[in-house]
Scaffold this motif. Structure first.
Motif, PDB file in Angstrom:
ATOM      1  N   ALA A 111      30.707  71.559 101.151  1.00 20.15           N
ATOM      2  CA  ALA A 111      29.862  71.969 100.034  1.00 20.15           C
ATOM      3  C   ALA A 111      30.133  71.040  98.854  1.00 20.15           C
ATOM      4  CB  ALA A 111      30.171  73.413  99.658  1.00 20.15           C
ATOM      5  N   GLN A 112      29.118  70.853  98.037  1.00 19.05           N
ATOM      6  CA  GLN A 112      29.250  70.065  96.814  1.00 19.05           C
ATOM      7  C   GLN A 112      29.260  71.035  95.636  1.00 19.05           C
ATOM      8  OE1 GLN A 112      29.504  66.513  96.861  1.00 19.05           O
ATOM      9  NE2 GLN A 112      29.857  67.102  98.991  1.00 19.05           N
ATOM     10  N   VAL A 113      30.183  70.839  94.689  1.00 15.38           N
ATOM     11  CA  VAL A 113      30.322  71.754  93.566  1.00 15.38           C
ATOM     12  C   VAL A 113      30.299  70.967  92.261  1.00 15.38           C
ATOM     13  CG1 VAL A 113      31.769  73.515  92.480  1.00 15.38           C
ATOM     14  CG2 VAL A 113      31.721  73.316  94.979  1.00 15.38           C
ATOM     15  N   VAL A 114      29.481  71.460  91.333  1.00 13.68           N
ATOM     16  CA  VAL A 114      29.438  70.893  89.986  1.00 13.68           C
ATOM     17  C   VAL A 114      29.980  71.951  89.043  1.00 13.68           C
ATOM     18  CG1 VAL A 114      27.922  70.092  88.130  1.00 13.68           C
ATOM     19  CG2 VAL A 114      27.445  69.425  90.501  1.00 13.68           C
ATOM     20  N   LEU A 115      30.901  71.557  88.186  1.00 14.31           N
ATOM     21  CA  LEU A 115      31.445  72.441  87.160  1.00 14.31           C
ATOM     22  C   LEU A 115      30.646  72.194  85.893  1.00 14.31           C
ATOM     23  CD1 LEU A 115      33.567  74.382  86.007  1.00 14.31           C
ATOM     24  CD2 LEU A 115      35.030  72.399  85.612  1.00 14.31           C
ATOM     25  N   ALA A 116      30.038  73.246  85.348  1.00 10.05           N
ATOM     26  CA  ALA A 116      29.210  73.119  84.153  1.00 10.05           C
ATOM     27  C   ALA A 116      29.589  74.202  83.161  1.00 10.05           C
ATOM     28  CB  ALA A 116      27.737  73.232  84.553  1.00 10.05           C
ATOM     29  N   GLN A 117      28.955  74.162  82.016  1.00 10.79           N
ATOM     30  CA  GLN A 117      29.144  75.159  80.964  1.00 10.79           C
ATOM     31  C   GLN A 117      27.768  75.669  80.557  1.00 10.79           C
ATOM     32  OE1 GLN A 117      32.475  75.666  79.396  1.00 10.79           O
ATOM     33  NE2 GLN A 117      33.036  74.653  81.278  1.00 10.79           N
ATOM     34  N   TYR A 118      27.694  76.896  80.097  1.00 11.23           N
ATOM     35  CA  TYR A 118      26.439  77.430  79.577  1.00 11.23           C
ATOM     36  C   TYR A 118      26.741  78.327  78.391  1.00 11.23           C
ATOM     37  CZ  TYR A 118      27.217  82.051  81.619  1.00 11.23           C
ATOM     38  OH  TYR A 118      27.711  83.286  81.909  1.00 11.23           O
TER      39      TYR A 118
ATOM     40  N   ASP B 155      42.161  80.794  89.229  1.00  9.40           N
ATOM     41  CA  ASP B 155      41.372  81.808  88.531  1.00  9.40           C
ATOM     42  C   ASP B 155      40.871  81.227  87.214  1.00  9.40           C
ATOM     43  OD1 ASP B 155      41.974  83.572  90.556  1.00  9.40           O
ATOM     44  OD2 ASP B 155      43.374  84.789  89.370  1.00  9.40           O
ATOM     45  N   ILE B 156      39.779  81.776  86.713  1.00  6.52           N
ATOM     46  CA  ILE B 156      39.263  81.376  85.406  1.00  6.52           C
ATOM     47  C   ILE B 156      40.112  82.090  84.349  1.00  6.52           C
ATOM     48  CG2 ILE B 156      37.269  81.475  83.855  1.00  6.52           C
ATOM     49  CD1 ILE B 156      35.510  81.581  86.415  1.00  6.52           C
ATOM     50  N   CYS B 157      40.515  81.353  83.337  1.00  4.61           N
ATOM     51  CA  CYS B 157      41.315  81.931  82.259  1.00  4.61           C
ATOM     52  C   CYS B 157      40.571  83.111  81.648  1.00  4.61           C
ATOM     53  CB  CYS B 157      41.571  80.862  81.198  1.00  4.61           C
ATOM     54  SG  CYS B 157      42.450  81.486  79.759  1.00  4.61           S
ATOM     55  N   ASP B 158      41.283  84.156  81.311  1.00  2.96           N
ATOM     56  CA  ASP B 158      40.663  85.364  80.775  1.00  2.96           C
ATOM     57  C   ASP B 158      39.903  85.106  79.476  1.00  2.96           C
ATOM     58  OD1 ASP B 158      40.280  87.957  81.697  1.00  2.96           O
ATOM     59  OD2 ASP B 158      41.649  88.776  80.199  1.00  2.96           O
ATOM     60  N   ALA B 159      40.241  84.042  78.755  1.00  2.14           N
ATOM     61  CA  ALA B 159      39.564  83.715  77.503  1.00  2.14           C
ATOM     62  C   ALA B 159      38.331  82.837  77.719  1.00  2.14           C
ATOM     63  CB  ALA B 159      40.545  83.012  76.561  1.00  2.14           C
ATOM     64  N   ARG B 160      37.994  82.550  78.970  1.00  2.00           N
ATOM     65  CA  ARG B 160      36.876  81.651  79.288  1.00  2.00           C
ATOM     66  C   ARG B 160      35.686  82.426  79.839  1.00  2.00           C
ATOM     67  NH1 ARG B 160      37.798  77.015  76.771  1.00  2.00           N
ATOM     68  NH2 ARG B 160      39.518  75.832  77.586  1.00  2.00           N
ATOM     69  N   TYR B 161      34.506  82.122  79.286  1.00  2.00           N
ATOM     70  CA  TYR B 161      33.289  82.779  79.763  1.00  2.00           C
ATOM     71  C   TYR B 161      32.156  81.789  80.019  1.00  2.00           C
ATOM     72  CZ  TYR B 161      35.510  87.147  78.479  1.00  2.00           C
ATOM     73  OH  TYR B 161      36.379  88.207  78.398  1.00  2.00           O
ATOM     74  N   ALA B 162      32.253  80.561  79.543  1.00  4.11           N
ATOM     75  CA  ALA B 162      31.158  79.595  79.624  1.00  4.11           C
ATOM     76  C   ALA B 162      31.116  78.832  80.949  1.00  4.11           C
ATOM     77  CB  ALA B 162      31.246  78.597  78.467  1.00  4.11           C
ATOM     78  N   THR B 163      32.091  79.044  81.808  1.00  4.15           N
ATOM     79  CA  THR B 163      32.185  78.284  83.061  1.00  4.15           C
ATOM     80  C   THR B 163      31.076  78.667  84.031  1.00  4.15           C
ATOM     81  OG1 THR B 163      34.577  78.158  82.810  1.00  4.15           O
ATOM     82  CG2 THR B 163      33.694  77.705  85.007  1.00  4.15           C
TER      83      THR B 163
END
Length: 193
Positions: free
Chosen positions: A169-176, A148-156
């Motif tokens: 499938a190919q997956v890229v992890l990015a930030q915005y 799960d995404i940490c509750d304090a994280r929103y930029a993922t």
């Protein structure tokens, strides 16, 4: 003059050419998206009960999402039935006119329902979900198993290219948007790898 046996040989030869052509002819692949962008909703307000709206930081994140997608127009936007996901997608909707599809949250089939809606779409698909649903949706679409995404994280942001012809499938992890702060100790086991 052609004999009956020579006409039979020609007919058999022609049938063989037709079957050979069919075997090597391009086959239409099932319709599927070319790219899936998955994000968690923006930061939520502290008031509002179990269905709060976005905070000012969340509204800024919604704008950042639209900015991140400025060079593409999603063919589909998928959100949950909680207003913070629709509010996160609202700026993209206002810029593109693509009306979000709402998938009810709370049932055991939510992740599968979202994945099914994604698979029916074509082109670019935006999915706005929650800290515990976005990673599961990535997995349901053929990506790796993620915490799960940490509750304090929103930029993922996950950018997924669906697998074709049995390939993964190919997956890229990015930030915005504005970067998240340091990972809280309580979230150490939740960091996507």
């Amino acid at each position: 003059m052609q004999t009956r046996s020579s006409w039979s040989a020609v007919a058999v030869g022609m049938v063989g050419v037709v079957f050979a052509t069919m075997a090597f002819a391009p086959r239409a692949l099932p319709a599927q998206p070319s790219l899936v962008v998955l994000v968690r909703h923006g930061e939520k307000a502290t008031e509002g009960g179990s269905d709060p709206s976005l905070s000012e930081a969340g509204k800024a994140r919604a704008q950042a999402l639209a900015d991140a997608l400025a060079m593409t127009t999603p063919n589909a936007i998928i959100v949950s039935s909680l207003k913070r996901t629709a509010e996160t997608a609202a700026v993209v909707f206002s810029k593109t006119g693509v009306v979000p599809t709402v998938i009810a949250i709370g049932g055991a089939t939510h992740v599968a329902d979202v994945a099914a809606a994604v698979r029916k779409a074509t082109g670019v698909v935006l999915v706005v979900g929650h800290s515990n649903t976005v990673p599961a949706i990535v997995t349901a679409l053929g990506g790796p198993t993620l915490p799960d995404i940490c509750d304090a994280r929103y930029a993922t942001m996950f950018v997924l290219t669906p697998g074709v012809a049995g390939k993964a499938a190919q997956v890229v992890l990015a930030q915005y948007g504005l970067a998240d702060g340091p990972l809280p100790a309580a979230c150490a086991g939740m960091a996507p790898r």
